[in-house]
Design a protein around this motif. Sequence first.
Motif, mmCIF file in Angstrom:
data_model
loop_
_atom_site.group_PDB
_atom_site.id
_atom_site.type_symbol
_atom_site.label_atom_id
_atom_site.label_comp_id
_atom_site.label_asym_id
_atom_site.label_seq_id
_atom_site.Cartn_x
_atom_site.Cartn_y
_atom_site.Cartn_z
ATOM 1 N N PHE A 1 -26.918 43.978 -2.465
ATOM 2 C CA PHE A 1 -27.331 44.112 -1.074
ATOM 3 C C PHE A 1 -26.137 43.854 -0.163
ATOM 4 C CE2 PHE A 1 -31.335 43.410 -3.208
ATOM 5 C CZ PHE A 1 -32.237 44.193 -2.503
ATOM 6 N N ASP A 2 -26.273 44.236 1.085
ATOM 7 C CA ASP A 2 -25.185 44.046 2.051
ATOM 8 C C ASP A 2 -25.258 42.685 2.738
ATOM 9 O OD1 ASP A 2 -27.413 44.414 3.604
ATOM 10 O OD2 ASP A 2 -26.588 46.050 4.819
ATOM 11 N N ASP A 3 -26.079 41.790 2.212
ATOM 12 C CA ASP A 3 -26.287 40.480 2.812
ATOM 13 C C ASP A 3 -26.269 39.433 1.704
ATOM 14 O OD1 ASP A 3 -27.238 38.175 3.998
ATOM 15 O OD2 ASP A 3 -28.760 39.195 5.185
ATOM 16 N N TRP B 1 -36.140 41.058 4.321
ATOM 17 C CA TRP B 1 -37.303 41.292 3.464
ATOM 18 C C TRP B 1 -37.616 42.787 3.371
ATOM 19 C CZ3 TRP B 1 -40.156 40.055 -0.367
ATOM 20 C CH2 TRP B 1 -41.396 40.669 -0.548
ATOM 21 N N SER B 2 -37.467 43.508 4.466
ATOM 22 C CA SER B 2 -37.724 44.943 4.452
ATOM 23 C C SER B 2 -36.797 45.651 3.454
ATOM 24 C CB SER B 2 -37.529 45.524 5.856
ATOM 25 O OG SER B 2 -37.724 46.924 5.858
ATOM 26 N N LYS B 3 -35.526 45.239 3.425
ATOM 27 C CA LYS B 3 -34.582 45.835 2.466
ATOM 28 C C LYS B 3 -34.998 45.533 1.030
ATOM 29 C CE LYS B 3 -30.524 45.542 5.498
ATOM 30 N NZ LYS B 3 -29.190 44.921 5.701
ATOM 31 N N VAL B 4 -35.361 44.273 0.797
ATOM 32 C CA VAL B 4 -35.756 43.867 -0.551
ATOM 33 C C VAL B 4 -37.026 44.596 -0.987
ATOM 34 C CG1 VAL B 4 -36.602 41.925 -1.931
ATOM 35 C CG2 VAL B 4 -34.643 41.614 -0.421
ATOM 36 N N HIS B 5 -38.004 44.643 -0.109
ATOM 37 C CA HIS B 5 -39.279 45.279 -0.441
ATOM 38 C C HIS B 5 -39.092 46.756 -0.763
ATOM 39 C CE1 HIS B 5 -43.451 46.805 0.602
ATOM 40 N NE2 HIS B 5 -43.665 45.918 -0.359
ATOM 41 N N ASP C 1 -25.578 48.567 4.159
ATOM 42 C CA ASP C 1 -24.254 49.048 4.557
ATOM 43 C C ASP C 1 -23.292 48.976 3.370
ATOM 44 O OD1 ASP C 1 -21.336 48.066 5.724
ATOM 45 O OD2 ASP C 1 -22.278 49.613 6.946
ATOM 46 N N PRO C 2 -22.717 50.104 2.944
ATOM 47 C CA PRO C 2 -21.872 50.113 1.740
ATOM 48 C C PRO C 2 -20.666 49.188 1.827
ATOM 49 C CG PRO C 2 -22.474 52.358 2.353
ATOM 50 C CD PRO C 2 -22.896 51.473 3.491
ATOM 51 N N ARG C 3 -20.003 49.144 2.991
ATOM 52 C CA ARG C 3 -18.799 48.319 3.108
ATOM 53 C C ARG C 3 -19.140 46.841 2.951
ATOM 54 N NH1 ARG C 3 -15.850 45.411 6.790
ATOM 55 N NH2 ARG C 3 -17.393 45.670 8.432
ATOM 56 N N ARG C 4 -20.204 46.402 3.592
ATOM 57 C CA ARG C 4 -20.584 45.001 3.482
ATOM 58 C C ARG C 4 -21.069 44.675 2.075
ATOM 59 N NH1 ARG C 4 -23.238 42.388 8.883
ATOM 60 N NH2 ARG C 4 -21.670 43.099 10.377
ATOM 61 N N ALA C 5 -21.771 45.612 1.449
ATOM 62 C CA ALA C 5 -22.226 45.390 0.079
ATOM 63 C C ALA C 5 -21.032 45.231 -0.861
ATOM 64 C CB ALA C 5 -23.122 46.547 -0.371
ATOM 65 N N VAL D 1 -19.837 41.702 -0.516
ATOM 66 C CA VAL D 1 -20.704 40.778 -1.238
ATOM 67 C C VAL D 1 -20.366 40.811 -2.723
ATOM 68 C CG1 VAL D 1 -23.099 40.308 -1.906
ATOM 69 C CG2 VAL D 1 -22.560 40.915 0.456
ATOM 70 N N TYR D 2 -20.160 42.006 -3.245
ATOM 71 C CA TYR D 2 -19.822 42.177 -4.661
ATOM 72 C C TYR D 2 -18.486 41.508 -4.982
ATOM 73 C CZ TYR D 2 -18.966 44.624 -9.085
ATOM 74 O OH TYR D 2 -18.707 44.929 -10.398
ATOM 75 N N ARG D 3 -17.533 41.644 -4.092
ATOM 76 C CA ARG D 3 -16.194 41.099 -4.334
ATOM 77 C C ARG D 3 -16.172 39.577 -4.264
ATOM 78 N NH1 ARG D 3 -11.439 39.520 -1.910
ATOM 79 N NH2 ARG D 3 -12.398 39.419 0.152
#
Length: 226
Positions: A101-103, A83-87, A178-182, A185-187
């Motif tokens: 997002f990375d999640d 939620w902190s990331k989204v907010h 985190d760019p790598r995890r994001a 998620v995109y892939r």
Amino acid sequence: MRLEDLTNFRSLVTDALAYYGKDCTPFVLNVWWAGCSRFDYEQVEKALQKHAMDAQRGQFAPRVADIVRLLEGTHTDRAAMAWSKVHTAMSDVGAYTDVVFDDPAIHAVVEDMGGWPKVCRWPLGELSYLQHRFSEAYRSYAAQEQYQFPARLGGERCADIEFERKGLPPPMPVLVGDPRRAQEVYRLGGASSAAGVGYTVMQALSLDAGLVKALPKLVSPEAADD
């Protein structure tokens, strides 16, 4: 971790369990790798040491769940961080820009709540209600091993085809976290939650970063501000 860390990881887990007089079978090693490979080797090593020094839990041999809890926290902790990331992204990125997002659970929840622009425009006086809805839904997704999610959360902008008609590339989404995890998620995501792919969460977030080299170069919030 990367595959080249596997040998050291096996030795680490074998030694850690031997400290408690436990054998480490191939099956046990596979379970540990499946559960911990999404973390860095150094993180797992420190978590095992922290477990051993815990006055209560350290009396017993560590399980994968113990290490994951130390490194990620409980589902409630993760929901609060999500939620902190989204907010933060609601104000820093806004409704007009695509985000990744990375999640993947964040993507699934925001899509269920009506999409990124709707979440960004939620009335300020009702943010506590939005947070509650988000957290409840996030905990539900986080408890699942497999679910579908969109590759990106689309902002309120012109469709990609409009940019193509003008000979321009469509804008790249902004990475959050985190760019790598994001990138993963995109892939792994689909065009929407309905078109997304089913996947095992542990496998998805432990894939080698080299697998995303062919992806478009996405941008971080810092780069987007330049």
